[in-house]
Design a protein around this motif. Structure first.
Motif, PDB file in Angstrom:
ATOM      1  N   MET A   1       0.799  -1.076   0.112  1.00  0.00           N
ATOM      2  CA  MET A   1      -0.123  -0.065   0.150  1.00  0.00           C
ATOM      3  C   MET A   1       0.898   1.212  -0.024  1.00  0.00           C
ATOM      4  N   LEU A   2       1.899   1.119   0.757  1.00  0.00           N
ATOM      5  CA  LEU A   2       2.701   2.434   0.848  1.00  0.00           C
ATOM      6  C   LEU A   2       3.376   2.612  -0.522  1.00  0.00           C
ATOM      7  N   VAL A   3       3.669   1.567  -1.327  1.00  0.00           N
ATOM      8  CA  VAL A   3       4.410   1.757  -2.609  1.00  0.00           C
ATOM      9  C   VAL A   3       3.391   2.630  -3.515  1.00  0.00           C
ATOM     10  N   GLN A   4       2.271   2.315  -3.611  1.00  0.00           N
ATOM     11  CA  GLN A   4       1.088   3.158  -4.381  1.00  0.00           C
ATOM     12  C   GLN A   4       1.011   4.339  -3.792  1.00  0.00           C
ATOM     13  N   SER A   5       1.049   4.556  -2.640  1.00  0.00           N
ATOM     14  CA  SER A   5       0.748   5.903  -2.090  1.00  0.00           C
ATOM     15  C   SER A   5       1.783   6.785  -2.280  1.00  0.00           C
ATOM     16  N   PHE A   6       3.085   6.375  -1.864  1.00  0.00           N
ATOM     17  CA  PHE A   6       4.239   6.850  -2.292  1.00  0.00           C
ATOM     18  C   PHE A   6       4.246   7.581  -3.781  1.00  0.00           C
ATOM     19  N   GLY A   7       3.673   6.752  -4.692  1.00  0.00           N
ATOM     20  CA  GLY A   7       3.639   7.169  -6.075  1.00  0.00           C
ATOM     21  C   GLY A   7       2.575   8.110  -6.327  1.00  0.00           C
ATOM     22  N   ILE A   8       1.456   8.205  -5.520  1.00  0.00           N
ATOM     23  CA  ILE A   8       0.401   9.039  -5.793  1.00  0.00           C
ATOM     24  C   ILE A   8       1.138  10.601  -5.352  1.00  0.00           C
ATOM     25  N   GLY A   9       1.929  10.419  -4.135  1.00  0.00           N
ATOM     26  CA  GLY A   9       2.485  11.598  -3.581  1.00  0.00           C
ATOM     27  C   GLY A   9       3.300  12.467  -4.563  1.00  0.00           C
ATOM     28  N   VAL A  10       4.108  11.328  -5.246  1.00  0.00           N
ATOM     29  CA  VAL A  10       5.157  11.911  -6.183  1.00  0.00           C
ATOM     30  C   VAL A  10       4.186  12.654  -7.258  1.00  0.00           C
ATOM     31  N   GLN A  21       6.298  14.286 -16.661  1.00  0.00           N
ATOM     32  CA  GLN A  21       7.139  13.340 -15.934  1.00  0.00           C
ATOM     33  C   GLN A  21       8.547  13.357 -16.658  1.00  0.00           C
ATOM     34  N   GLU A  22       8.713  13.978 -17.901  1.00  0.00           N
ATOM     35  CA  GLU A  22       9.786  14.226 -18.517  1.00  0.00           C
ATOM     36  C   GLU A  22      10.612  14.888 -17.642  1.00  0.00           C
ATOM     37  N   ARG A  23      10.027  16.060 -17.239  1.00  0.00           N
ATOM     38  CA  ARG A  23      10.880  17.144 -16.443  1.00  0.00           C
ATOM     39  C   ARG A  23      11.316  16.691 -15.186  1.00  0.00           C
ATOM     40  N   LEU A  24      10.449  15.838 -14.479  1.00  0.00           N
ATOM     41  CA  LEU A  24      10.799  15.449 -13.200  1.00  0.00           C
ATOM     42  C   LEU A  24      12.019  14.249 -13.329  1.00  0.00           C
ATOM     43  N   ALA A  25      11.943  13.594 -14.629  1.00  0.00           N
ATOM     44  CA  ALA A  25      12.846  12.541 -14.766  1.00  0.00           C
ATOM     45  C   ALA A  25      14.221  13.481 -15.016  1.00  0.00           C
ATOM     46  N   GLU A  26      14.091  14.371 -15.642  1.00  0.00           N
ATOM     47  CA  GLU A  26      15.621  15.113 -15.900  1.00  0.00           C
ATOM     48  C   GLU A  26      16.026  15.867 -14.718  1.00  0.00           C
ATOM     49  N   ASN A  27      15.248  16.056 -14.057  1.00  0.00           N
ATOM     50  CA  ASN A  27      15.715  17.092 -12.777  1.00  0.00           C
ATOM     51  C   ASN A  27      16.156  15.958 -11.669  1.00  0.00           C
ATOM     52  N   SER A  28      15.772  14.919 -11.675  1.00  0.00           N
ATOM     53  CA  SER A  28      16.082  13.809 -10.782  1.00  0.00           C
ATOM     54  C   SER A  28      17.179  12.958 -11.511  1.00  0.00           C
ATOM     55  N   ASN A  29      17.561  13.025 -12.513  1.00  0.00           N
ATOM     56  CA  ASN A  29      18.287  12.063 -13.324  1.00  0.00           C
ATOM     57  C   ASN A  29      18.040  10.687 -13.176  1.00  0.00           C
ATOM     58  N   LEU A  30      16.697  10.468 -13.602  1.00  0.00           N
ATOM     59  CA  LEU A  30      16.060   9.229 -13.773  1.00  0.00           C
ATOM     60  C   LEU A  30      15.363   9.086 -14.924  1.00  0.00           C
ATOM     61  N   ASN A  31      15.277   7.809 -15.595  1.00  0.00           N
ATOM     62  CA  ASN A  31      14.462   7.432 -16.676  1.00  0.00           C
ATOM     63  C   ASN A  31      13.039   8.025 -16.711  1.00  0.00           C
ATOM     64  N   ARG A  32      12.399   8.410 -17.604  1.00  0.00           N
ATOM     65  CA  ARG A  32      10.845   8.814 -17.623  1.00  0.00           C
ATOM     66  C   ARG A  32       9.940   7.768 -17.310  1.00  0.00           C
ATOM     67  N   SER A  33      10.415   6.612 -18.106  1.00  0.00           N
ATOM     68  CA  SER A  33       9.591   5.470 -17.834  1.00  0.00           C
ATOM     69  C   SER A  33       9.595   4.744 -16.147  1.00  0.00           C
ATOM     70  N   TYR A  34      10.607   5.235 -15.536  1.00  0.00           N
ATOM     71  CA  TYR A  34      10.707   4.494 -14.310  1.00  0.00           C
ATOM     72  C   TYR A  34      10.018   5.658 -13.341  1.00  0.00           C
ATOM     73  N   VAL A  35      10.046   6.830 -13.729  1.00  0.00           N
ATOM     74  CA  VAL A  35       9.330   7.831 -12.733  1.00  0.00           C
ATOM     75  C   VAL A  35       7.910   7.571 -12.931  1.00  0.00           C
ATOM     76  N   GLU A  37       6.457   4.451 -13.574  1.00  0.00           N
ATOM     77  CA  GLU A  37       6.210   3.231 -12.975  1.00  0.00           C
ATOM     78  C   GLU A  37       6.154   3.470 -11.483  1.00  0.00           C
ATOM     79  N   ILE A  38       7.021   4.487 -10.861  1.00  0.00           N
ATOM     80  CA  ILE A  38       6.953   4.862  -9.406  1.00  0.00           C
ATOM     81  C   ILE A  38       5.641   5.396  -9.120  1.00  0.00           C
ATOM     82  N   GLU A  39       5.074   6.370  -9.918  1.00  0.00           N
ATOM     83  CA  GLU A  39       3.798   7.145  -9.917  1.00  0.00           C
ATOM     84  C   GLU A  39       2.410   6.138  -9.600  1.00  0.00           C
ATOM     85  N   ARG A  40       2.669   5.116 -10.728  1.00  0.00           N
ATOM     86  CA  ARG A  40       1.789   3.928 -10.721  1.00  0.00           C
ATOM     87  C   ARG A  40       1.662   2.798  -9.695  1.00  0.00           C
TER      88      ARG A  40
END
Length: 87
Positions: A1-10, A21-35, A37-40
């Protein structure tokens, strides 16, 4: 449950910034698709990822985790149903 809630918060924080998502990925040095997946709630963010996301969103890692925890407490338990109480 926390995994989903964390993603909702992000996602909420990202949208509050007006970022894609692209901008957050760029600013956090992460892959957009990974961001995405976290959000979902389909990927479990490592501590390093939490740190990167928090820095991009100008939060402390603990504040980002606390947001997810607060959202988790608002969600019904898995398999649970929301009920209204009439007074």
């Amino acid at each position: 449950m926390l995994v989903q809630s964390f993603g909702i918060g992000v996602r909420q924080l990202r949208e509050a910034q007006g970022w894609s998502q692209e901008r957050l990925a760029e600013n956090s040095n992460l892959n957009r698709s990974y961001v995405g997946e976290i959000e979902r709630g389909r990927a479990i963010a490592s501590l390093l990822t939490v740190e990167k996301l928090a820095a991009a969103l100008q939060l402390t890692p603990s504040a980002l985790l606390t947001r997810g925890e607060a959202i988790s407490q608002l969600q019904p338990p898995p398999g649970g149903k929301l009920m209204a109480i009439a007074c």
